[in-house]
Design a protein around this motif. Structure first.
Motif, short mmCIF file in Angstrom:
data_model
loop_
_atom_site.label_atom_id
_atom_site.label_comp_id
_atom_site.label_asym_id
_atom_site.label_seq_id
_atom_site.Cartn_x
_atom_site.Cartn_y
_atom_site.Cartn_z
N ASN A 1 0.84 -1.20 0.00
CA ASN A 1 0.00 0.00 0.00
C ASN A 1 0.88 1.26 0.00
O ASN A 1 0.88 2.06 0.93
CB ASN A 1 -0.94 -0.02 1.20
N LYS A 2 1.63 1.42 -1.07
CA LYS A 2 2.63 2.50 -1.16
C LYS A 2 2.00 3.88 -1.17
O LYS A 2 2.57 4.83 -0.63
CB LYS A 2 3.50 2.31 -2.40
N THR A 3 0.83 4.04 -1.80
CA THR A 3 0.18 5.35 -1.85
C THR A 3 -0.14 5.83 -0.44
O THR A 3 0.18 6.96 -0.07
CB THR A 3 -1.09 5.28 -2.71
N ALA A 4 -0.78 4.98 0.35
CA ALA A 4 -1.12 5.37 1.73
C ALA A 4 0.14 5.61 2.56
O ALA A 4 0.17 6.51 3.40
CB ALA A 4 -1.99 4.31 2.38
N GLN A 5 1.17 4.84 2.31
CA GLN A 5 2.40 5.00 3.09
C GLN A 5 3.03 6.38 2.89
O GLN A 5 3.70 6.88 3.79
CB GLN A 5 3.40 3.90 2.74
N GLN A 6 2.80 6.99 1.74
CA GLN A 6 3.31 8.35 1.53
C GLN A 6 2.70 9.31 2.56
O GLN A 6 3.40 10.16 3.11
CB GLN A 6 3.02 8.81 0.12
N LEU A 7 1.41 9.16 2.81
CA LEU A 7 0.76 9.96 3.84
C LEU A 7 1.24 9.55 5.23
O LEU A 7 1.61 10.40 6.04
CB LEU A 7 -0.77 9.82 3.76
N TYR A 8 1.24 8.27 5.50
CA TYR A 8 1.62 7.78 6.82
C TYR A 8 3.02 8.23 7.21
O TYR A 8 3.27 8.57 8.37
CB TYR A 8 1.52 6.25 6.89
N ASP A 9 3.94 8.24 6.25
CA ASP A 9 5.31 8.67 6.52
C ASP A 9 5.37 10.15 6.89
O ASP A 9 6.30 10.59 7.57
CB ASP A 9 6.21 8.40 5.31
#
Length: 147
Positions: free
Chosen positions: A124-132
């Protein structure tokens, strides 16, 4: 502008497409009675489960989040586990995901929680951009035993 508010018993029809989108994203199928039971627990004030909807400027539900509290062994305060977070494909990139996380974080602050944490799929790379941007990656690896 995204508005986030608690899920109510009147929100089933608005919540259901988001819930189904979340399940589809994770390639999961649940029996309708499990979905109904989940909604009932999320809107029952006597449980430790909570939920909120993100609404767009027209009042349409564009995202949802669920969380629960539990005691922790490393703190006197409860922890908040953000279990489910989903934003409709059309609303991604609008700030709805961040608003949902901020809602849970604010709720946790008001409840005196020691931390908010969550898991996501490695893919889930897209969400990880936000999570990071909004949280610290802990480096822990998730394991489970299905029952």
């Amino acid at each position: 502008m995204t508005h986030v508010r608690p899920l109510t018993t009147d929100d089933f029809d608005a919540w259901l497409p988001l819930w189904n989108g979340y399940l589809e994203f994770y390639d999961t199928k649940l029996e309708p009675e499990i979905t109904r039971h989940t909604f009932e627990r999320l809107t029952d004030s006597t449980t430790n489960m909570h939920a909120a909807l993100a609404l767009n400027e027209d009042g349409e539900a564009i995202g949802m989040v669920t969380w629960l509290t539990h005691p922790g062994t490393w703190s006197r305060n409860d922890y908040v586990y953000l279990e489910d977070l989903f934003v409709s494909a059309a609303a991604r990139g609008t700030g709805a995901g961040r608003a949902l996380i901020e809602h849970v974080s604010g709720w946790a602050d008001a409840a005196g929680a020691g931390k908010v944490y969550w898991l996501t799929a490695e893919t889930n790379k897209t969400a990880q951009q936000l999570y990071d941007r909004v949280a610290k990656k802990t480096g822990f690896i998730h394991y489970e035993i299905k029952k």
